[in-house]
Design an enzyme around this catalytic site. Sequence first.
Site, PDB file in Angstrom:
ATOM      1  N   LYS A  13       0.819  -1.213   0.000  1.00  0.00           N
ATOM      2  CA  LYS A  13       0.000   0.000   0.000  1.00  0.00           C
ATOM      3  C   LYS A  13       0.855   1.267   0.000  1.00  0.00           C
ATOM      4  CE  LYS A  13      -2.355   0.500   3.767  1.00  0.00           C
ATOM      5  NZ  LYS A  13      -1.755   1.662   4.453  1.00  0.00           N
ATOM      6  N   ARG A  88      -9.751   3.480   9.139  1.00  0.00           N
ATOM      7  CA  ARG A  88      -9.472   2.092   9.507  1.00  0.00           C
ATOM      8  C   ARG A  88     -10.721   1.355   9.986  1.00  0.00           C
ATOM      9  NH1 ARG A  88      -3.885   1.067  10.227  1.00  0.00           N
ATOM     10  NH2 ARG A  88      -2.593   2.944  10.234  1.00  0.00           N
ATOM     11  N   ARG A 127      10.609  -6.973   5.383  1.00  0.00           N
ATOM     12  CA  ARG A 127      10.411  -5.545   5.130  1.00  0.00           C
ATOM     13  C   ARG A 127      11.377  -4.682   5.947  1.00  0.00           C
ATOM     14  NH1 ARG A 127       4.727  -2.259   5.570  1.00  0.00           N
ATOM     15  NH2 ARG A 127       4.984  -2.530   7.827  1.00  0.00           N
ATOM     16  N   ARG A 160      11.043  -2.706  11.618  1.00  0.00           N
ATOM     17  CA  ARG A 160      10.180  -2.325  12.733  1.00  0.00           C
ATOM     18  C   ARG A 160       9.986  -3.499  13.682  1.00  0.00           C
ATOM     19  NH1 ARG A 160       5.074   0.960  10.282  1.00  0.00           N
ATOM     20  NH2 ARG A 160       4.068  -0.350  11.852  1.00  0.00           N
ATOM     21  N   ARG A 171      -1.019  -7.559  14.179  1.00  0.00           N
ATOM     22  CA  ARG A 171      -1.387  -6.463  13.278  1.00  0.00           C
ATOM     23  C   ARG A 171      -2.320  -6.956  12.172  1.00  0.00           C
ATOM     24  NH1 ARG A 171       3.772  -4.094  10.909  1.00  0.00           N
ATOM     25  NH2 ARG A 171       2.539  -2.275  10.387  1.00  0.00           N
TER      26      ARG A 171
END
Length: 217
Positions: A13, A88, A127, A160, A171
Amino acid sequence: MDIIIIGAQGSGKGTQAGYLAEYLKVHHLSSGDMFRKAFENHTALGIKAREYIDRGELVPDNVTVDMVLEHIARPEYRAGVLLDGFPRTIAQSQALDKGLEALDRSVTFAIYLNVPREELVHRLAGRYICRAHQHVYNSETNPPHVPGICDLDGSELYQRSDDKGEAIQKRLDTFFSETIHLLDFYQQQGKLIEVNGNQGIELVREDMRKAIERFRH
């Protein structure tokens, strides 16, 4: 033209949002960047949001919505905005619709990048994000030219803490139990565009362009 991009963490995204905003000639407004700037600049809404965060609480919808609408009402956003990371929840979507209506605007369409959960887990594990401007890389699908260094600003890349282990699953649980309901919300309005996000970056972009042109006509 006011657009929303929806996708779970790891769906690409963030990578696609910048391109899409440029393609549609609208401003890209990331909720994460918006909060960071509000904190740095000590805005009234930023201070209010920080109070909740410092207490370990979620920022209430009305504060987040007010912050988004404050940005959208600015002259530079008059040509349109691409919202990334907001809304959200259904409640946030409804509040956004109401706020946009007051500005004589409305959501044009919402685009969903559909990626299977197992692929999202795989992507998140690889990531990395640059410290300076949060540019996103992936060790397999989108590696930097120099390992550990951002191609665009030369800053260090890091992973992260919530892109690891159980935090990833937590998540994704939130997305697939809460945010996923946005698809029905915008589908019922005839504003949902779904794109296969489980393919290469360029193929996703091509499919987005084609889907948007079909929607426009």
